[in-house]
Write a protein that holds these residues in place. Structure first.
Motif, PDB file in Angstrom:
ATOM      1  N   THR A  51       5.511   0.995 -14.764  1.00  0.00           N
ATOM      2  CA  THR A  51       5.946   0.431 -13.473  1.00  0.00           C
ATOM      3  C   THR A  51       7.417   0.825 -13.185  1.00  0.00           C
ATOM      4  OG1 THR A  51       4.694  -1.751 -14.172  1.00  0.00           O
ATOM      5  CG2 THR A  51       6.555  -1.764 -12.298  1.00  0.00           C
TER       6      THR A  51
ATOM      7  N   LYS B  73       0.785  -1.222  -0.063  1.00  0.00           N
ATOM      8  CA  LYS B  73      -0.018  -0.043   0.113  1.00  0.00           C
ATOM      9  C   LYS B  73       0.916   1.134   0.030  1.00  0.00           C
ATOM     10  CE  LYS B  73      -4.032  -1.914   2.331  1.00  0.00           C
ATOM     11  NZ  LYS B  73      -5.024  -1.876   3.625  1.00  0.00           N
ATOM     12  N   LYS B  74       1.818   1.230   0.671  1.00  0.00           N
ATOM     13  CA  LYS B  74       2.823   2.489   0.926  1.00  0.00           C
ATOM     14  C   LYS B  74       3.399   2.907  -0.434  1.00  0.00           C
ATOM     15  CE  LYS B  74       7.172   3.842   3.444  1.00  0.00           C
ATOM     16  NZ  LYS B  74       8.164   3.113   4.301  1.00  0.00           N
ATOM     17  N   TYR B  75       4.007   1.508  -1.279  1.00  0.00           N
ATOM     18  CA  TYR B  75       4.254   1.888  -2.595  1.00  0.00           C
ATOM     19  C   TYR B  75       3.420   1.925  -3.606  1.00  0.00           C
ATOM     20  CZ  TYR B  75       8.922   0.586  -0.392  1.00  0.00           C
ATOM     21  OH  TYR B  75      10.022   0.535   0.376  1.00  0.00           O
ATOM     22  N   ASN B  76       1.953   1.666  -3.441  1.00  0.00           N
ATOM     23  CA  ASN B  76       1.042   1.864  -4.370  1.00  0.00           C
ATOM     24  C   ASN B  76       1.361   0.786  -5.346  1.00  0.00           C
ATOM     25  OD1 ASN B  76      -0.363   4.288  -3.361  1.00  0.00           O
ATOM     26  ND2 ASN B  76       1.255   5.340  -4.137  1.00  0.00           N
ATOM     27  N   LEU B  77       1.455  -0.353  -5.007  1.00  0.00           N
ATOM     28  CA  LEU B  77       1.569  -1.554  -5.874  1.00  0.00           C
ATOM     29  C   LEU B  77       0.561  -2.446  -5.828  1.00  0.00           C
ATOM     30  CD1 LEU B  77       5.665  -1.926  -5.325  1.00  0.00           C
ATOM     31  CD2 LEU B  77       4.529  -0.853  -7.298  1.00  0.00           C
ATOM     32  N   GLU B  78      -0.586  -2.140  -5.303  1.00  0.00           N
ATOM     33  CA  GLU B  78      -1.641  -3.321  -5.123  1.00  0.00           C
ATOM     34  C   GLU B  78      -1.940  -3.900  -6.446  1.00  0.00           C
ATOM     35  OE1 GLU B  78      -2.636   0.221  -2.147  1.00  0.00           O
ATOM     36  OE2 GLU B  78      -1.842  -0.039  -3.968  1.00  0.00           O
ATOM     37  N   LYS B  79      -2.078  -3.119  -7.344  1.00  0.00           N
ATOM     38  CA  LYS B  79      -2.553  -3.740  -8.540  1.00  0.00           C
ATOM     39  C   LYS B  79      -1.672  -4.727  -9.161  1.00  0.00           C
ATOM     40  CE  LYS B  79      -0.744  -0.453 -12.148  1.00  0.00           C
ATOM     41  NZ  LYS B  79      -1.212   0.398 -13.535  1.00  0.00           N
TER      42      LYS B  79
ATOM     43  N   ILE C  47       7.408   4.355 -11.527  1.00  0.00           N
ATOM     44  CA  ILE C  47       6.792   4.027  -9.924  1.00  0.00           C
ATOM     45  C   ILE C  47       8.053   3.616  -9.160  1.00  0.00           C
ATOM     46  CG2 ILE C  47       5.350   2.519  -8.484  1.00  0.00           C
ATOM     47  CD1 ILE C  47       3.127   2.438 -10.611  1.00  0.00           C
TER      48      ILE C  47
ATOM     49  N   ARG D 181      11.539   8.251  -1.333  1.00  0.00           N
ATOM     50  CA  ARG D 181      11.673   7.778  -0.059  1.00  0.00           C
ATOM     51  C   ARG D 181      12.899   7.440   0.418  1.00  0.00           C
ATOM     52  NH1 ARG D 181       6.517   6.432   1.173  1.00  0.00           N
ATOM     53  NH2 ARG D 181       4.879   6.430  -0.371  1.00  0.00           N
TER      54      ARG D 181
END
Length: 550
Positions: free
Chosen positions: A508, A448-454, A511, A519
Protein backbone atom coordinates in the motif's frame (compact mmCIF):
# COMPACT_ATOMS: atom_id res chain seq x y z
CA UNK A 1 -18.34 36.79 40.35
CA UNK A 2 -21.83 35.91 39.16
CA UNK A 3 -23.40 39.40 39.32
CA UNK A 4 -27.02 39.77 38.28
CA UNK A 5 -25.94 41.98 35.36
CA UNK A 6 -24.85 38.74 33.67
CA UNK A 7 -28.53 38.05 32.99
CA UNK A 8 -28.49 40.87 30.42
CA UNK A 9 -26.05 38.82 28.35
CA UNK A 10 -28.91 36.47 27.50
CA UNK A 11 -30.95 39.21 25.80
CA UNK A 12 -29.64 38.37 22.32
CA UNK A 13 -30.85 34.79 22.71
CA UNK A 14 -34.25 35.84 24.07
CA UNK A 15 -34.78 38.15 21.09
CA UNK A 16 -34.95 35.12 18.83
CA UNK A 17 -38.03 33.85 20.68
CA UNK A 18 -39.38 37.12 22.12
CA UNK A 19 -42.97 36.54 20.92
CA UNK A 20 -43.22 33.26 22.85
CA UNK A 21 -41.43 34.82 25.82
CA UNK A 22 -43.89 37.68 26.22
CA UNK A 23 -46.89 35.49 25.37
CA UNK A 24 -45.90 33.15 28.20
CA UNK A 25 -45.51 36.05 30.63
CA UNK A 26 -48.94 37.43 29.66
CA UNK A 27 -50.51 34.02 30.29
CA UNK A 28 -49.00 33.74 33.75
CA UNK A 29 -50.12 37.26 34.70
CA UNK A 30 -53.67 36.34 33.66
CA UNK A 31 -53.42 33.25 35.89
CA UNK A 32 -52.47 35.47 38.84
CA UNK A 33 -55.43 37.78 38.21
CA UNK A 34 -57.83 34.83 37.95
CA UNK A 35 -56.69 33.45 41.32
CA UNK A 36 -57.30 36.75 43.15
CA UNK A 37 -61.07 36.33 43.86
CA UNK A 38 -60.81 32.64 44.83
CA UNK A 39 -59.99 33.00 48.59
CA UNK A 40 -62.52 35.87 48.89
CA UNK A 41 -65.28 33.70 47.40
CA UNK A 42 -64.35 30.86 49.78
CA UNK A 43 -64.66 33.20 52.74
CA UNK A 44 -67.90 34.58 51.33
CA UNK A 45 -69.37 31.05 51.18
CA UNK A 46 -68.60 30.51 54.87
CA UNK A 47 -69.87 33.89 56.13
CA UNK A 48 -72.76 34.66 53.79
CA UNK A 49 -74.03 31.29 52.61
CA UNK A 50 -73.25 28.45 55.00
CA UNK A 51 -73.51 30.04 58.45
CA UNK A 52 -76.45 32.50 58.19
CA UNK A 53 -78.64 31.13 55.36
CA UNK A 54 -77.57 27.56 54.68
CA UNK A 55 -78.56 28.12 51.05
CA UNK A 56 -77.84 25.22 48.73
CA UNK A 57 -78.52 27.24 45.57
CA UNK A 58 -76.09 30.03 46.53
CA UNK A 59 -73.51 27.40 47.45
CA UNK A 60 -73.89 25.66 44.08
CA UNK A 61 -73.56 28.97 42.19
CA UNK A 62 -70.36 30.01 43.93
CA UNK A 63 -68.90 26.50 43.66
CA UNK A 64 -69.65 26.61 39.90
CA UNK A 65 -67.87 29.97 39.62
CA UNK A 66 -64.86 28.59 41.55
CA UNK A 67 -64.70 25.49 39.33
CA UNK A 68 -64.88 27.66 36.20
CA UNK A 69 -62.07 29.90 37.46
CA UNK A 70 -59.88 26.91 38.31
CA UNK A 71 -60.49 25.21 34.96
CA UNK A 72 -59.81 28.39 32.97
CA UNK A 73 -56.72 29.06 35.04
CA UNK A 74 -55.57 25.47 34.43
CA UNK A 75 -55.95 25.81 30.64
CA UNK A 76 -54.14 29.17 30.48
CA UNK A 77 -51.42 27.95 32.85
CA UNK A 78 -50.74 24.82 30.77
CA UNK A 79 -50.63 26.93 27.59
CA UNK A 80 -48.26 29.58 28.98
CA UNK A 81 -45.96 27.07 30.68
CA UNK A 82 -45.78 25.00 27.49
CA UNK A 83 -44.64 28.13 25.68
CA UNK A 84 -41.91 28.66 28.27
CA UNK A 85 -40.70 25.09 27.83
CA UNK A 86 -40.11 25.97 24.16
CA UNK A 87 -38.36 29.21 25.15
CA UNK A 88 -36.24 27.30 27.67
CA UNK A 89 -35.02 24.78 25.10
CA UNK A 90 -34.52 27.43 22.43
CA UNK A 91 -32.32 29.64 24.62
CA UNK A 92 -30.27 26.77 26.04
CA UNK A 93 -29.64 25.26 22.61
CA UNK A 94 -28.65 28.62 21.11
CA UNK A 95 -26.15 29.14 23.95
CA UNK A 96 -24.78 25.62 23.43
CA UNK A 97 -24.31 26.27 19.71
CA UNK A 98 -22.56 29.59 20.47
CA UNK A 99 -20.34 27.85 23.00
CA UNK A 100 -19.37 25.05 20.60
CA UNK A 101 -18.86 27.53 17.75
CA UNK A 102 -16.45 29.53 19.91
CA UNK A 103 -14.58 26.54 21.31
CA UNK A 104 -13.86 25.22 17.82
CA UNK A 105 -12.32 28.61 16.95
CA UNK A 106 -10.24 28.94 20.13
CA UNK A 107 -6.47 28.63 19.69
CA UNK A 108 -4.86 25.27 20.41
CA UNK A 109 -2.50 27.06 22.80
CA UNK A 110 -5.54 27.37 25.09
CA UNK A 111 -7.38 24.13 24.31
CA UNK A 112 -4.23 22.03 24.61
CA UNK A 113 -3.80 23.07 28.26
CA UNK A 114 -7.38 22.25 29.27
CA UNK A 115 -8.70 18.76 29.98
CA UNK A 116 -11.35 17.78 27.46
CA UNK A 117 -13.60 16.56 30.23
CA UNK A 118 -13.35 19.93 31.95
CA UNK A 119 -14.33 21.76 28.76
CA UNK A 120 -17.15 19.26 28.24
CA UNK A 121 -18.40 20.01 31.73
CA UNK A 122 -18.28 23.74 31.03
CA UNK A 123 -20.38 23.20 27.90
CA UNK A 124 -22.87 21.18 29.94
CA UNK A 125 -23.29 24.19 32.26
CA UNK A 126 -25.34 25.73 29.47
CA UNK A 127 -28.13 23.53 30.79
CA UNK A 128 -28.12 25.55 34.03
CA UNK A 129 -29.35 28.57 32.09
CA UNK A 130 -32.54 26.67 31.32
CA UNK A 131 -33.70 27.05 34.93
CA UNK A 132 -34.18 30.79 34.29
CA UNK A 133 -36.83 29.99 31.71
CA UNK A 134 -38.48 27.09 33.46
CA UNK A 135 -42.20 27.65 34.14
CA UNK A 136 -41.51 27.31 37.87
CA UNK A 137 -38.90 30.07 37.91
CA UNK A 138 -40.89 32.43 35.68
CA UNK A 139 -43.90 31.84 37.91
CA UNK A 140 -41.70 32.75 40.90
CA UNK A 141 -40.60 35.97 39.25
CA UNK A 142 -44.15 36.90 38.28
CA UNK A 143 -45.45 36.10 41.77
CA UNK A 144 -44.98 39.83 42.45
CA UNK A 145 -48.43 40.20 40.91
CA UNK A 146 -49.76 37.61 43.38
CA UNK A 147 -48.14 39.66 46.16
CA UNK A 148 -49.76 42.92 45.02
CA UNK A 149 -53.22 41.43 44.43
CA UNK A 150 -53.09 39.49 47.72
CA UNK A 151 -51.99 42.57 49.68
CA UNK A 152 -54.87 44.63 48.28
CA UNK A 153 -57.39 41.92 49.22
CA UNK A 154 -55.88 41.55 52.71
CA UNK A 155 -56.20 45.27 53.39
CA UNK A 156 -59.81 45.06 52.23
CA UNK A 157 -60.53 42.13 54.56
CA UNK A 158 -58.64 43.34 57.69
CA UNK A 159 -56.16 46.17 57.75
CA UNK A 160 -55.21 45.33 61.36
CA UNK A 161 -54.08 41.79 60.48
CA UNK A 162 -52.41 43.17 57.36
CA UNK A 163 -50.24 45.48 59.51
CA UNK A 164 -49.11 42.48 61.56
CA UNK A 165 -48.23 40.58 58.37
CA UNK A 166 -46.30 43.57 57.00
CA UNK A 167 -44.26 43.62 60.24
CA UNK A 168 -43.52 39.89 59.95
CA UNK A 169 -42.59 39.94 56.23
CA UNK A 170 -39.12 41.63 56.63
CA UNK A 171 -38.13 39.12 59.33
CA UNK A 172 -39.28 36.30 57.06
CA UNK A 173 -37.44 37.81 54.07
CA UNK A 174 -34.06 38.22 55.76
CA UNK A 175 -34.23 34.77 57.38
CA UNK A 176 -34.77 33.16 53.99
CA UNK A 177 -32.21 35.46 52.34
CA UNK A 178 -29.47 34.52 54.80
CA UNK A 179 -30.11 30.80 54.39
CA UNK A 180 -30.23 31.02 50.57
CA UNK A 181 -26.93 32.97 50.39
CA UNK A 182 -25.15 30.20 52.28
CA UNK A 183 -26.73 27.62 49.99
CA UNK A 184 -25.68 29.59 46.91
CA UNK A 185 -22.00 29.51 47.97
CA UNK A 186 -22.04 25.76 48.55
CA UNK A 187 -23.75 25.25 45.16
CA UNK A 188 -21.00 27.17 43.34
CA UNK A 189 -18.36 25.02 45.05
CA UNK A 190 -20.17 21.84 44.03
CA UNK A 191 -20.36 23.02 40.39
CA UNK A 192 -16.60 23.52 40.24
CA UNK A 193 -15.72 20.23 41.95
CA UNK A 194 -18.21 18.51 39.65
CA UNK A 195 -16.44 19.97 36.60
CA UNK A 196 -13.07 18.75 37.88
CA UNK A 197 -14.51 15.25 38.49
CA UNK A 198 -15.93 15.21 34.95
CA UNK A 199 -12.46 15.99 33.62
CA UNK A 200 -11.01 13.06 35.56
CA UNK A 201 -13.82 10.75 34.41
CA UNK A 202 -13.23 11.72 30.78
CA UNK A 203 -9.52 10.99 31.15
CA UNK A 204 -10.30 7.47 32.43
CA UNK A 205 -12.69 6.76 29.56
CA UNK A 206 -10.37 8.30 26.97
CA UNK A 207 -7.32 6.42 28.15
CA UNK A 208 -8.89 3.15 29.30
CA UNK A 209 -6.89 1.10 26.80
CA UNK A 210 -3.59 2.47 28.11
CA UNK A 211 -4.77 2.01 31.70
CA UNK A 212 -5.34 -1.68 31.00
CA UNK A 213 -2.04 -2.13 29.14
CA UNK A 214 0.01 -0.36 31.84
CA UNK A 215 -1.90 -1.91 34.78
CA UNK A 216 -2.71 1.61 35.89
CA UNK A 217 -6.05 0.79 37.52
CA UNK A 218 -4.92 1.50 41.09
CA UNK A 219 -3.23 4.78 40.15
CA UNK A 220 -6.22 5.99 38.17
CA UNK A 221 -8.72 4.92 40.84
CA UNK A 222 -6.70 6.79 43.48
CA UNK A 223 -6.79 9.97 41.41
CA UNK A 224 -10.49 9.46 40.71
CA UNK A 225 -11.29 8.91 44.40
CA UNK A 226 -9.45 12.10 45.38
CA UNK A 227 -11.52 14.16 42.95
CA UNK A 228 -14.67 12.28 43.99
CA UNK A 229 -14.03 12.96 47.68
CA UNK A 230 -13.74 16.68 46.97
CA UNK A 231 -17.09 16.63 45.19
CA UNK A 232 -18.70 14.52 47.94
CA UNK A 233 -17.57 17.02 50.59
CA UNK A 234 -19.06 19.92 48.64
CA UNK A 235 -22.22 17.88 47.99
CA UNK A 236 -22.67 17.09 51.71
CA UNK A 237 -22.15 20.75 52.55
CA UNK A 238 -24.78 21.74 49.98
CA UNK A 239 -27.24 19.14 51.31
CA UNK A 240 -26.82 20.45 54.87
CA UNK A 241 -27.44 23.99 53.64
CA UNK A 242 -30.61 22.83 51.86
CA UNK A 243 -31.74 21.18 55.12
CA UNK A 244 -31.23 24.37 57.14
CA UNK A 245 -32.81 26.43 54.39
CA UNK A 246 -36.01 24.37 54.38
CA UNK A 247 -36.26 24.11 58.16
CA UNK A 248 -35.66 27.85 58.69
CA UNK A 249 -38.44 28.69 56.24
CA UNK A 250 -40.78 26.19 57.89
CA UNK A 251 -40.07 27.52 61.39
CA UNK A 252 -40.68 31.17 60.52
CA UNK A 253 -43.74 30.26 58.48
CA UNK A 254 -45.27 28.26 61.33
CA UNK A 255 -44.51 30.93 63.93
CA UNK A 256 -46.10 33.56 61.69
CA UNK A 257 -49.22 31.39 61.24
CA UNK A 258 -49.52 30.92 65.02
CA UNK A 259 -49.12 34.67 65.61
CA UNK A 260 -51.83 35.50 63.05
CA UNK A 261 -54.07 32.84 64.62
CA UNK A 262 -53.58 34.48 68.01
CA UNK A 263 -54.67 37.93 66.83
CA UNK A 264 -57.39 36.53 64.61
CA UNK A 265 -58.79 34.56 67.56
CA UNK A 266 -58.88 37.70 69.66
CA UNK A 267 -60.64 39.63 66.87
CA UNK A 268 -63.16 36.81 66.32
CA UNK A 269 -63.94 36.62 70.05
CA UNK A 270 -64.48 40.39 70.02
CA UNK A 271 -66.73 40.09 66.93
CA UNK A 272 -64.24 42.17 64.89
CA UNK A 273 -63.55 39.32 62.45
CA UNK A 274 -65.50 36.45 60.95
CA UNK A 275 -64.37 32.91 60.33
CA UNK A 276 -64.87 33.38 56.59
CA UNK A 277 -62.69 36.49 56.51
CA UNK A 278 -60.05 34.67 58.55
CA UNK A 279 -60.10 31.75 56.09
CA UNK A 280 -59.74 34.10 53.11
CA UNK A 281 -57.07 36.14 54.88
CA UNK A 282 -54.94 33.05 55.63
CA UNK A 283 -55.11 32.03 51.96
CA UNK A 284 -53.92 35.47 50.84
CA UNK A 285 -51.26 35.52 53.56
CA UNK A 286 -49.85 32.24 52.26
CA UNK A 287 -49.43 33.96 48.86
CA UNK A 288 -47.60 36.87 50.54
CA UNK A 289 -45.20 34.55 52.35
CA UNK A 290 -44.71 32.35 49.27
CA UNK A 291 -43.76 35.40 47.19
CA UNK A 292 -41.50 36.74 49.96
CA UNK A 293 -39.75 33.37 50.19
CA UNK A 294 -39.37 33.21 46.41
CA UNK A 295 -37.74 36.62 46.18
CA UNK A 296 -35.58 36.11 49.25
CA UNK A 297 -34.25 32.85 47.82
CA UNK A 298 -34.04 34.18 44.29
CA UNK A 299 -30.29 34.35 44.63
CA UNK A 300 -30.16 30.62 45.29
CA UNK A 301 -31.58 29.99 41.83
CA UNK A 302 -30.21 32.96 39.96
CA UNK A 303 -26.69 33.18 41.43
CA UNK A 304 -25.51 29.76 40.19
CA UNK A 305 -27.03 30.59 36.79
CA UNK A 306 -25.23 33.96 36.77
CA UNK A 307 -21.99 32.15 37.62
CA UNK A 308 -22.61 29.72 34.74
CA UNK A 309 -23.37 32.62 32.37
CA UNK A 310 -20.15 34.32 33.41
CA UNK A 311 -18.14 31.12 32.97
CA UNK A 312 -19.70 30.59 29.54
CA UNK A 313 -19.05 34.22 28.65
CA UNK A 314 -15.37 33.70 29.45
CA UNK A 315 -15.26 31.39 26.45
CA UNK A 316 -17.47 33.52 24.21
CA UNK A 317 -15.39 36.64 24.84
CA UNK A 318 -12.00 34.98 24.40
CA UNK A 319 -9.96 35.96 21.39
CA UNK A 320 -10.18 33.19 18.84
CA UNK A 321 -7.40 32.11 16.51
CA UNK A 322 -8.65 34.47 13.78
CA UNK A 323 -9.04 37.61 15.90
CA UNK A 324 -7.68 40.59 13.90
CA UNK A 325 -6.75 38.27 11.02
CA UNK A 326 -8.88 39.66 8.24
CA UNK A 327 -6.73 38.97 5.17
CA UNK A 328 -7.99 36.11 2.99
CA UNK A 329 -5.87 33.95 0.69
CA UNK A 330 -7.96 33.60 -2.47
CA UNK A 331 -5.15 32.79 -4.87
CA UNK A 332 -3.28 29.49 -5.05
CA UNK A 333 -0.46 29.00 -2.54
CA UNK A 334 2.78 28.89 -4.48
CA UNK A 335 5.36 29.62 -1.81
CA UNK A 336 5.93 29.19 1.93
CA UNK A 337 8.80 31.07 3.55
CA UNK A 338 9.85 30.38 7.15
CA UNK A 339 12.00 33.16 8.59
CA UNK A 340 13.74 32.95 11.98
CA UNK A 341 10.92 30.80 13.34
CA UNK A 342 11.17 29.80 16.99
CA UNK A 343 8.52 27.96 18.97
CA UNK A 344 7.85 26.58 22.44
CA UNK A 345 4.57 25.36 23.91
CA UNK A 346 5.07 27.04 27.26
CA UNK A 347 6.90 30.26 27.97
CA UNK A 348 8.96 28.53 30.67
CA UNK A 349 10.15 25.80 28.28
CA UNK A 350 13.14 25.90 25.95
CA UNK A 351 12.48 26.35 22.24
CA UNK A 352 11.52 23.19 20.38
CA UNK A 353 12.31 24.99 17.10
CA UNK A 354 14.94 27.70 17.20
CA UNK A 355 15.49 30.34 14.48
CA UNK A 356 14.49 28.10 11.57
CA UNK A 357 14.77 29.44 8.03
CA UNK A 358 13.45 27.54 5.04
CA UNK A 359 11.57 28.19 1.80
CA UNK A 360 9.28 25.99 -0.29
CA UNK A 361 8.04 26.89 -3.76
CA UNK A 362 5.52 25.48 -6.18
CA UNK A 363 6.70 22.08 -7.42
CA UNK A 364 8.77 21.30 -4.32
CA UNK A 365 8.48 17.90 -2.70
CA UNK A 366 10.04 18.27 0.72
CA UNK A 367 11.15 15.58 3.16
CA UNK A 368 11.29 16.79 6.77
CA UNK A 369 13.74 14.67 8.79
CA UNK A 370 14.96 14.61 12.35
CA UNK A 371 15.07 12.61 15.55
CA UNK A 372 12.05 12.40 17.83
CA UNK A 373 11.54 15.65 19.69
CA UNK A 374 13.16 17.89 17.08
CA UNK A 375 9.86 19.64 16.24
CA UNK A 376 8.85 18.03 12.95
CA UNK A 377 5.16 17.71 13.82
CA UNK A 378 5.32 21.01 15.71
CA UNK A 379 6.51 22.73 12.52
CA UNK A 380 3.52 21.26 10.67
CA UNK A 381 1.19 22.56 13.40
CA UNK A 382 2.67 26.02 12.91
CA UNK A 383 2.16 25.80 9.15
CA UNK A 384 -1.43 24.71 9.74
CA UNK A 385 -1.91 27.64 12.09
CA UNK A 386 -2.82 25.46 15.05
CA UNK A 387 -0.09 27.23 16.97
CA UNK A 388 1.59 30.57 16.35
CA UNK A 389 5.38 31.03 16.33
CA UNK A 390 6.92 32.31 19.54
CA UNK A 391 9.25 34.39 17.39
CA UNK A 392 9.78 34.86 13.67
CA UNK A 393 7.22 34.63 10.90
CA UNK A 394 5.78 32.37 8.23
CA UNK A 395 4.99 33.94 4.87
CA UNK A 396 2.39 32.53 2.49
CA UNK A 397 2.89 33.96 -1.01
CA UNK A 398 4.97 36.71 0.67
CA UNK A 399 2.04 37.58 2.98
CA UNK A 400 2.45 37.41 6.74
CA UNK A 401 0.70 34.32 8.07
CA UNK A 402 -0.04 36.16 11.32
CA UNK A 403 -2.40 38.50 9.41
CA UNK A 404 -4.20 35.84 7.35
CA UNK A 405 -7.47 34.15 8.27
CA UNK A 406 -6.36 30.61 9.13
CA UNK A 407 -9.51 29.02 7.69
CA UNK A 408 -8.66 30.36 4.24
CA UNK A 409 -5.23 28.71 4.46
CA UNK A 410 -6.48 25.39 5.83
CA UNK A 411 -8.98 25.14 3.00
CA UNK A 412 -5.96 24.81 0.73
CA UNK A 413 -4.12 22.18 2.79
CA UNK A 414 -4.70 18.42 2.93
CA UNK A 415 -3.23 16.43 5.82
CA UNK A 416 -2.60 12.73 6.45
CA UNK A 417 -1.18 12.05 9.91
CA UNK A 418 -0.06 9.00 11.82
CA UNK A 419 -3.04 9.20 14.19
CA UNK A 420 -6.04 10.00 12.01
CA UNK A 421 -9.32 10.92 13.68
CA UNK A 422 -12.38 9.43 12.01
CA UNK A 423 -15.86 10.77 12.72
CA UNK A 424 -18.99 8.76 13.34
CA UNK A 425 -20.71 8.03 10.04
CA UNK A 426 -19.88 6.14 6.88
CA UNK A 427 -16.50 5.90 5.17
CA UNK A 428 -17.96 8.08 2.42
CA UNK A 429 -18.98 10.71 4.98
CA UNK A 430 -15.44 10.76 6.33
CA UNK A 431 -13.84 11.09 2.90
CA UNK A 432 -16.18 13.98 2.03
CA UNK A 433 -15.86 15.63 5.46
CA UNK A 434 -15.46 19.38 5.00
CA UNK A 435 -16.24 19.23 1.26
CA UNK A 436 -19.27 21.13 0.02
CA UNK A 437 -18.85 20.71 -3.72
CA UNK A 438 -17.88 17.04 -3.98
CA UNK A 439 -20.10 13.96 -4.23
CA UNK A 440 -19.97 10.17 -4.08
CA UNK A 441 -19.25 10.09 -7.84
CA UNK A 442 -16.12 12.19 -7.26
CA UNK A 443 -14.94 9.77 -4.59
CA UNK A 444 -15.56 6.73 -6.81
CA UNK A 445 -13.67 8.43 -9.64
CA UNK A 446 -10.73 9.26 -7.37
CA UNK A 447 -10.52 5.71 -6.00
CA UNK A 448 -10.40 4.32 -9.55
CA UNK A 449 -7.83 6.92 -10.56
CA UNK A 450 -5.56 5.87 -7.68
CA UNK A 451 -6.25 2.11 -8.15
CA UNK A 452 -7.40 1.83 -4.55
CA UNK A 453 -10.63 -0.10 -5.21
CA UNK A 454 -9.59 -3.21 -3.30
CA UNK A 455 -8.97 -1.21 -0.13
CA UNK A 456 -12.50 0.18 -0.11
CA UNK A 457 -14.07 -3.09 -1.26
CA UNK A 458 -12.39 -4.73 1.71
CA UNK A 459 -14.89 -3.05 4.01
CA UNK A 460 -18.11 -4.94 4.73
CA UNK A 461 -20.39 -2.44 2.98
CA UNK A 462 -17.80 -0.62 0.90
CA UNK A 463 -17.97 3.15 1.22
CA UNK A 464 -21.28 2.88 3.12
CA UNK A 465 -19.62 0.98 5.97
CA UNK A 466 -20.43 2.74 9.24
CA UNK A 467 -17.50 3.83 11.40
CA UNK A 468 -17.67 3.70 15.19
CA UNK A 469 -16.16 6.30 17.47
CA UNK A 470 -12.68 7.28 16.24
CA UNK A 471 -12.48 4.38 13.81
CA UNK A 472 -12.66 1.54 16.32
CA UNK A 473 -12.44 -1.73 14.38
CA UNK A 474 -10.60 -0.23 11.40
CA UNK A 475 -6.86 -0.84 10.98
CA UNK A 476 -4.34 1.99 11.04
CA UNK A 477 -3.52 1.43 7.37
CA UNK A 478 -7.18 1.55 6.32
CA UNK A 479 -7.60 4.72 8.35
CA UNK A 480 -4.67 6.38 6.56
CA UNK A 481 -6.11 5.39 3.15
CA UNK A 482 -9.37 7.13 4.11
CA UNK A 483 -7.39 10.17 5.28
CA UNK A 484 -5.37 10.22 2.05
CA UNK A 485 -8.55 10.23 -0.05
CA UNK A 486 -9.99 12.94 2.19
CA UNK A 487 -6.86 15.07 1.75
CA UNK A 488 -6.78 14.72 -2.03
CA UNK A 489 -10.47 14.62 -3.04
CA UNK A 490 -10.24 18.35 -3.74
CA UNK A 491 -7.26 19.86 -5.48
CA UNK A 492 -5.19 21.23 -2.60
CA UNK A 493 -2.26 23.59 -2.90
CA UNK A 494 -0.40 21.82 -0.10
CA UNK A 495 -0.44 18.15 0.91
CA UNK A 496 1.20 17.15 4.20
CA UNK A 497 1.97 13.57 5.23
CA UNK A 498 3.02 13.49 8.88
CA UNK A 499 4.07 9.84 9.11
CA UNK A 500 1.05 9.45 6.83
CA UNK A 501 2.09 6.02 5.50
CA UNK A 502 3.53 4.60 8.74
CA UNK A 503 0.60 2.25 9.37
CA UNK A 504 0.35 0.96 5.80
CA UNK A 505 1.73 -2.34 4.60
CA UNK A 506 4.62 -2.30 2.12
CA UNK A 507 2.44 -2.77 -0.96
CA UNK A 508 0.00 0.00 0.00
CA UNK A 509 2.84 2.37 0.87
CA UNK A 510 4.38 1.82 -2.57
CA UNK A 511 1.06 2.66 -4.25
CA UNK A 512 0.73 5.91 -2.26
CA UNK A 513 4.34 6.92 -2.91
CA UNK A 514 3.85 6.22 -6.63
CA UNK A 515 0.83 8.54 -6.62
CA UNK A 516 2.88 11.24 -4.89
CA UNK A 517 5.74 10.75 -7.33
CA UNK A 518 3.90 10.58 -10.63
CA UNK A 519 0.76 12.60 -10.20
CA UNK A 520 0.36 16.35 -9.90
CA UNK A 521 -1.81 16.38 -6.81
CA UNK A 522 -0.61 19.65 -5.22
CA UNK A 523 1.72 22.63 -5.54
CA UNK A 524 3.85 21.80 -2.49
CA UNK A 525 4.24 18.37 -0.91
CA UNK A 526 5.64 17.95 2.63
CA UNK A 527 6.45 14.53 4.05
CA UNK A 528 7.59 13.60 7.54
CA UNK A 529 8.82 10.03 7.54
CA UNK A 530 11.49 7.82 9.04
CA UNK A 531 11.21 5.54 6.00
CA UNK A 532 12.97 7.01 2.98
CA UNK A 533 12.66 4.03 0.64
CA UNK A 534 10.82 4.92 -2.55
CA UNK A 535 11.19 8.68 -2.05
CA UNK A 536 13.56 9.39 -4.91
CA UNK A 537 11.09 12.04 -6.11
CA UNK A 538 11.98 14.29 -3.13
CA UNK A 539 13.83 17.41 -4.30
CA UNK A 540 14.33 19.19 -0.96
CA UNK A 541 15.19 17.96 2.53
CA UNK A 542 14.78 19.86 5.78
CA UNK A 543 16.76 18.29 8.61
CA UNK A 544 15.76 19.40 12.09
CA UNK A 545 18.05 19.04 15.08
CA UNK A 546 17.32 19.33 18.76
CA UNK A 547 17.82 22.94 19.82
CA UNK A 548 20.39 22.03 22.46
CA UNK A 549 22.52 20.53 19.68
CA UNK A 550 22.83 23.87 17.87
Amino acid sequence: MGGYNNLLKLSRYIKKCKFNFFAGIAGMIICSIMYTPVPYLMGYVIDKVLIPHKSYIELYKIIAVLILLHVLRYVISIFSKSIFIKVQNSVVNEVRVSMMDKIIDLPMSFLGKKEKGYILSRISECGNIGSLFSPMFINTFLSIFDFIFALIMMITLSYKLTIIVIIIVPVYFFTVRHSSNQLSESTKLMLETGAVLSGETYEVLNGIEEIKILNGKKIQLRKFKNKLNQMVKSSIKQSKQILFFMENILLVNNLAAVLILLFSGIFILNNQLTIGIYTAFIAYMSKIFATTSSFASLGMTVKPVCVSIERIQEFLEMKDENTEKHEIINENIESISIENLSFKYDENDTNIIDKLNFKMNKGDKVLIKGENGTGKSTLIKNILGLYSPTEGEIFINDKKYSLIDKRSIRSKIGVVSQNVFLFRGSILDNILYGQTNKSKEDVVSLIKKYNLEKYIQGFENGMETEINQNGVGISGGQTQIIAFLRATIAKKDIIILDEGTSNMDTETRKIILKILSERDICNILMIISHQEDGMEFINKTLYLKKTNDN
